[in-house]
Scaffold this active site. Structure first.
Site, PDB file in Angstrom:
ATOM      1  N   HIS A 135       0.830  -1.202   0.000  1.00 36.97           N
ATOM      2  CA  HIS A 135       0.000   0.000   0.000  1.00 36.97           C
ATOM      3  C   HIS A 135       0.866   1.255   0.000  1.00 36.97           C
ATOM      4  CE1 HIS A 135      -2.310  -3.325   1.680  1.00 36.97           C
ATOM      5  NE2 HIS A 135      -3.407  -2.711   1.306  1.00 36.97           N
ATOM      6  N   GLY A 158     -11.007   3.583   7.795  1.00 36.19           N
ATOM      7  CA  GLY A 158     -11.345   2.195   8.108  1.00 36.19           C
ATOM      8  C   GLY A 158     -11.383   1.965   9.607  1.00 36.19           C
ATOM      9  N   GLU A 202     -16.282  -5.400  24.976  1.00 37.65           N
ATOM     10  CA  GLU A 202     -15.365  -6.542  25.018  1.00 37.65           C
ATOM     11  C   GLU A 202     -14.232  -6.412  24.005  1.00 37.65           C
ATOM     12  OE1 GLU A 202     -18.647  -6.829  24.450  1.00 37.65           O
ATOM     13  OE2 GLU A 202     -19.451  -7.612  26.349  1.00 37.65           O
ATOM     14  N   ASP A 213     -30.066 -17.875  31.501  1.00 35.66           N
ATOM     15  CA  ASP A 213     -29.832 -16.883  30.445  1.00 35.66           C
ATOM     16  C   ASP A 213     -29.987 -17.493  29.057  1.00 35.66           C
ATOM     17  OD1 ASP A 213     -29.582 -14.550  31.850  1.00 35.66           O
ATOM     18  OD2 ASP A 213     -27.393 -14.568  31.931  1.00 35.66           O
ATOM     19  N   HIS A 267      -4.232   3.071  -3.480  1.00 36.85           N
ATOM     20  CA  HIS A 267      -4.404   2.542  -2.115  1.00 36.85           C
ATOM     21  C   HIS A 267      -3.645   1.234  -1.913  1.00 36.85           C
ATOM     22  CE1 HIS A 267      -6.254   1.212   1.629  1.00 36.85           C
ATOM     23  NE2 HIS A 267      -6.399   0.045   1.040  1.00 36.85           N
ATOM     24  N   HIS A 302     -19.204 -18.024  33.448  1.00 36.61           N
ATOM     25  CA  HIS A 302     -20.469 -18.478  32.854  1.00 36.61           C
ATOM     26  C   HIS A 302     -20.142 -19.293  31.593  1.00 36.61           C
ATOM     27  CE1 HIS A 302     -21.529 -15.307  35.600  1.00 36.61           C
ATOM     28  NE2 HIS A 302     -22.811 -15.611  35.519  1.00 36.61           N
ATOM     29  N   HIS A 348     -26.515 -16.980  25.456  1.00 36.22           N
ATOM     30  CA  HIS A 348     -25.375 -16.733  26.335  1.00 36.22           C
ATOM     31  C   HIS A 348     -24.532 -17.987  26.602  1.00 36.22           C
ATOM     32  CE1 HIS A 348     -27.462 -13.001  26.874  1.00 36.22           C
ATOM     33  NE2 HIS A 348     -26.696 -12.579  27.848  1.00 36.22           N
TER      34      HIS A 348
END
Ligand SMILES: [Ca+2]
Ligand SMILES: [Ca+2]
Lengths: 683, 683
Positions: free
Chosen positions: A29, A159, A418, A476, A264, A468, A480
């Protein structure tokens, strides 16, 4: 200020190296390096503090190229400033086994701070690096001793800004008032699909102001070096907010195709390169021909950086006299070694101890070890009370003005972010003074897959506290309950997946995770209570897999992990009542077990006995260790967890039934242990 | 306007059902339903258009609960309005095999549009539903015949706004000027970790204005029904922007713990329930006691909805007379069946046809079939030219005012937003008139893991065109080369992973993907050219795995996928020169192969012959089909792809060497086909 022809010669040399490097590779690039060469020049030559002879100096300014595909820009700078990156290395760009791969990889190349390329990750790493600086400063700096006061600079493109991860980390950076973070947005109006107006028409400055950032716009990033420098200095002066400079540039500046998508992702054509070099007074007949005066000019700044480190070292020597404990702690942290004896704080258990959920066992570990591991900095994606990641009386990492904590605090409130959390942990690790861990539900580690992958690739030590961890979370329900998650991360190279069965195994998980300096770990933990097992010890569990229950003349071996190991132990009794003898193997970590000697592995999985695995999720991967697999190759169910286990027959009876079928099926066959293999894997 | 006591009785009945439902389950989230009951009541009773007796009416308004943990709110509304969801179903909340699972699942429960719970997904689905409406309207509506003119409403909370996916889809929704989308942000200041001020202090209205949204604030969402209604109507009137209503509410309104985190994720205590019911004039002694007048009141709106559908049906009958082709097309699309004979357009190949990259073969398929499949709507995450997802002369899906396309356009410019793209595809599918596909690099499907998982769970038909599917992408290097990705999605239930080896297999992949009404697919495609194989046919490939090359008295079976199948074919010759006979099995899709009869599978993998798999990524999962595995359990390398293949020995010689070792290793052993299993898996 006071830029001369020499500055432009230097800028054009950067451009030239990007042009020649991509041409030689016939790949890469050139456009972004050509467009960003001016700002890179100003930043490195006038603003940043670094010593090319010691890329690991703790108080260097950090530079992150979030638009990692522009890496010829970074490689060129590293070369020109005299890092251990030769002209030959540049010529080997994108060649097998070079130190100049197609995207920057931190573990490969001196001077690269973090591994980027997958868009949006770098800005997350930069936020982590800036948080680490704030934390390290608050922890170590003393009056008159600014041990660390560096900035983090990050280049990013459209981006990165489109990727959701950039929103997560930028919102958090604003909340955290990270005045040490300066992002430069390469506003070149071009993405791979063409003009950004086809998909990206949001008001970026307004969005970043909404996050609490200071935003400056520079209208002519191609020519106006003075404004670039002024903007950078303005941002340095803003101490209570991260800053963004929106810089209008022309992609592929100098090429005949400047400003278009064509520059690019493909090298310039030969005739375009010729006119480019002629236009800028470079030698059109020789590639990679950097004028000596450019090397000299950059050498001055490199020397200034070396002098700055020298000055810092003198200051640090005095600091070490005044604050010997702090200085020793900092030096130790930078080696990655843990304090001697820390592991004595790991809790151990005997079968008479009561049943405890492994998420709670994890909390007990953290509580016991945090005092001896000051580099441990935790957090959670808004699930603190469920993940149990925060030891009592911990202080939150917060801007003091919030009244909620301070920067020396060791608990980070990541919010429901997360993916950003994963990228931030990579940045925290990269800084060198912090050992990060963070919690979420195992199922939602998948949201962070892009960042976890880069932890593994760039060989950093992070720990995911992934609670969990199965249908055992119960009510749940399927949205989950992880099914594919363990297989996913077990398949990821250089990433350990732990699923401890009890207290000793939980301690073992932490022991190995914390002492593996170049490997991230995911520790999968139960919501439900688990008994302390007979036969589980720390020493056994750190082997990754071991014989928990041996039985002379066994008909079958059951191998299991986490919350199902104790159910297998119960199934042994059920099988005994049917006249069948079963062994039980506990396998808290496949990757660690794989690294054991073959002789050991054959004692765990001996020839001649059929093996059945038990884990209530995808059976994928278990064929490697077993002849038959009892798992859940479908989504789970919502309900009290005992009912869910019953529905899918993860009970002593359900296990015994299948174990008996396994014995029957393999009767009369020669049974080879799966440990025997015809050839070595490529790892 | 003109709200009376009856409205409040209705609102408090909703609250009561959420309170009693979570209490009966001893699990769940009462707080958000209690806080959002007023806006839910106003929206459903005064604004939305729906017919509980026909939850599939195409022109219904769509409602999405992005904060899916609040599902007792949605279940209560569905019950009160007379959907097929009884009071008993509410009492079975979060119980095994009920239709009221812990988070809403579209395939389980009538009236649930999309499966939510994992935060941020719902707003992405809502954007997809709104895009689908715009596209369907532009395609089918005629003067005087508004076949579809519905709105999409979405509730979301702080958690959704923190997740990066919400930024991706909201930025795109603003760009797309989706005036038919209205989001209601439950601004209750509480997240699981406590007050949102610990991690979420951004200026949400400003952020959404930056995305190009219309934003309205309602200060008292607990009491001010008139303002809520006015805000909703104001948003309906804004036709060229999506709208957000920022609604200040009190979580757990009516509870003693209202406004605190304590009511977020746990049922109310018995005494709290008692005072709540007494305070609002409900019967404190009987749970689930809905006053008849509330049923009657909601029944009026249900009847109005039925009448609205009836009126629409009459309009549609006339439309069908005036535009029979369009009406027939729409009706067919809603069944999920494809037009008769479409598959005749699938290209087939013979070995004399030239070698073509499978990403290009995919483009050829799309180009050939798009004319016969008008519901096919494509796109890419800013990699159109690399993924080859856009057929020539396609029209972009864009607001006409941009001059770049129109809403009838069938190509979506998603921008660099993979996770958002996945959630939007789920919404596009859920609308009922569109069959979406979209492209990115295989490695970056991982960014969208959260959305792919919900495609699989909610059984929608989406197609990921996942190009650059291995180390064969070459120079971009390890940051872009998938290793764990196939294992990850193969382990995901109800998700097909295809990796075609040539043109016929690419056509087969599309055939099965397009005709599997309840399963998403990921088609992994090469960057590099692949020869057309002898023995590959559409008929063979749609079985998922088949014998490509048979050999009498074979010493070994090689099983492979995609770009390595032809290398295995070459390895057969190398092995022959060493006096070894090899069969070759091509396995484009494990999941489909698994569903074949055992007898067939045993012809592909007969007893007595050792099997070696060949795929240059994680070997995980291949033990299920082979005795030995040749793969890449490490990260790849940056370089020209042929050099990378050579480095890791994925060459005829490298394969032959390991195949010979496999033969040697298994010599003299009874070899059972891995198709033989002791018991049936739970699927
Ligand atoms: Ca792993
Ligand atoms: Ca699958």
């Amino acid at each position: 200020m006071g830029y001369t022809d020499l500055d432009w010669k230097a800028i054009n040399s950067i451009r030239m190296l990007a042009v020649d490097g991509t041409f030689a590779a016939n790949s890469g690039h050139p456009g972004a390096p050509m467009g960003m060469a001016p700002v890179a020049h100003v930043l490195f030559q006038k603003i940043m503090k670094f010593n090319p002879k010691n890329p690991k100096w703790v108080n260097r300014d950090r530079f992150v190229l979030s638009n990692g595909h522009a890496c010829m820009l970074q490689y060129s700078l590293l070369h020109l400033y005299g890092y251990s990156l030769s002209l030959d290395d540049l010529k080997q760009f994108r060649k097998v086994d070079s130190i100049t791969p197609g995207h920057p990889e931190a573990h490969d190349t001196p001077g690269i701070e973090v591994t980027t390329g997958p868009l949006g990750q770098g800005i997350g790493n930069a936020v982590g690096l800036a948080m680490a600086q704030a934390h390290t400063a608050a922890t170590f700096n003393k009056d008159g001793y600014p041990v660390v006061d560096n900035y983090t600079y990050c280049f990013l493109g459209d981006g990165c800004l489109m990727e959701g991860i950039s929103s997560e980390v930028s919102s958090l950076a604003g909340h955290l008032q990270l005045g040490n973070l300066i992002a430069i947005y390469d506003d070149n109006h071009i993405s791979i699909d063409g003009n950004t107006n086809c998909a990206f028409t949001e008001d970026v400055p307004k969005r970043y102001e909404a996050y609490g950032w200071h935003v400056v716009t520079v209208g002519d990033g191609d020519n106006d070096l003075d404004s670039i420098e002024a903007a950078l200095k303005e941002c340095q002066a803003v101490k209570d907010k991260p800053s963004m400079i929106k810089l209008r540039t022309t992609i592929g500046f100098g090429s005949l195709k400047a400003g278009s998508h064509d520059v690019h992702g493909s090298p310039l054509k030969a005739e375009d390169i010729k006119q480019f070099k002629e236009k800028f007074g470079l030698n059109p007949n020789e590639p990679f021909a950097v004028p000596q005066e450019v090397y000299d000019y950059y050498g001055e700044q490199a020397a200034a950086g070396a002098a700055a480190e020298e000055e810092w070292s003198q200051m640090f020597s005095k600091y070490a006299e005044a604050y010997p404990a702090e200085a020793a702690d900092l030096k130790r942290r930078l080696t990655g070694e843990l304090p001697k004896g820390w592991e004595k704080n790991l809790p151990t258990y005997t079968p008479s101890d009561s049943a405890v959920a492994s998420r709670k066992l994890s909390e007990i570990v953290l509580t016991k070890i945090e005092g001896s591991l000051p580099e441990l900095v935790g957090g959670s994606a808004d699930l603190t009370g469920s993940n149990l990641t925060r030891w009592k009386d911990s202080t939150d990492f917060q801007p003091p003005s919030t009244g909620l904590g301070d920067y020396a605090g060791r608990y980070i409130r990541y919010g429901v972010r997360e993916h950003g959390m994963g990228a931030i942990m990579n940045g925290l690790s990269a800084y060198g003074t912090i050992l990060p861990y963070a919690g979420t539900f195992l199922n939602f580690v998948s949201y962070a897959a892009g960042a976890v992958r880069l932890s593994a690739l760039s060989q950093v030590r992070n720990i995911w506290v992934a609670t969990h961890d199965s249908i055992g979370l119960g009510e749940d329900g399927p949205t989950h309950q992880p099914i594919e998650t363990l297989a996913h991360f077990r398949a990821l190279p250089n990433c350990m997946v732990w699923r401890p069965a009890d207290g000793n195994e939980t301690s073992a998980s932490y022991y190995v995770a914390l002492t593996s300096k170049h490997t991230p770990s995911i520790i999968a933990l139960s919501r439900q209570n688990l008994p302390q097992l007979e036969g589980s010890t720390l020493k056994n569990a750190i082997k990754g897999g071991y014989t928990l229950h041996e039985e002379e003349g066994a008909d079958v071996t059951l191998v299991s992990t986490g919350s199902e190991v104790s159910i297998c132990v119960d199934a042994v009794k059920t099988l005994a009542s049917q006249g069948l003898k079963a062994r039980v193997v506990s396998m808290p970590c496949m990757e660690v077990f794989d690294s054991q000697p073959k002789e050991y592995k054959l004692t765990v999985f001996p020839d001649g006995i059929p093996i059945m695995s038990v884990e209530p999720m995808s059976t994928m991967g278990w064929e490697k260790y077993s002849h038959e697999q009892f798992g859940l190759n479908r989504f789970g169910a919502s309900g009290p967890y005992k009912d869910v286990y019953k529905k899918f027959e993860f009970t002593p009876e359900g296990i015994a039934k299948r174990a008996a079928a396994t014995v029957e099926f393999w009767k009369g066959n020669t049974i080879r242990s799966p440990v025997n293999r015809a050839f070595q894997q490529i790892i």
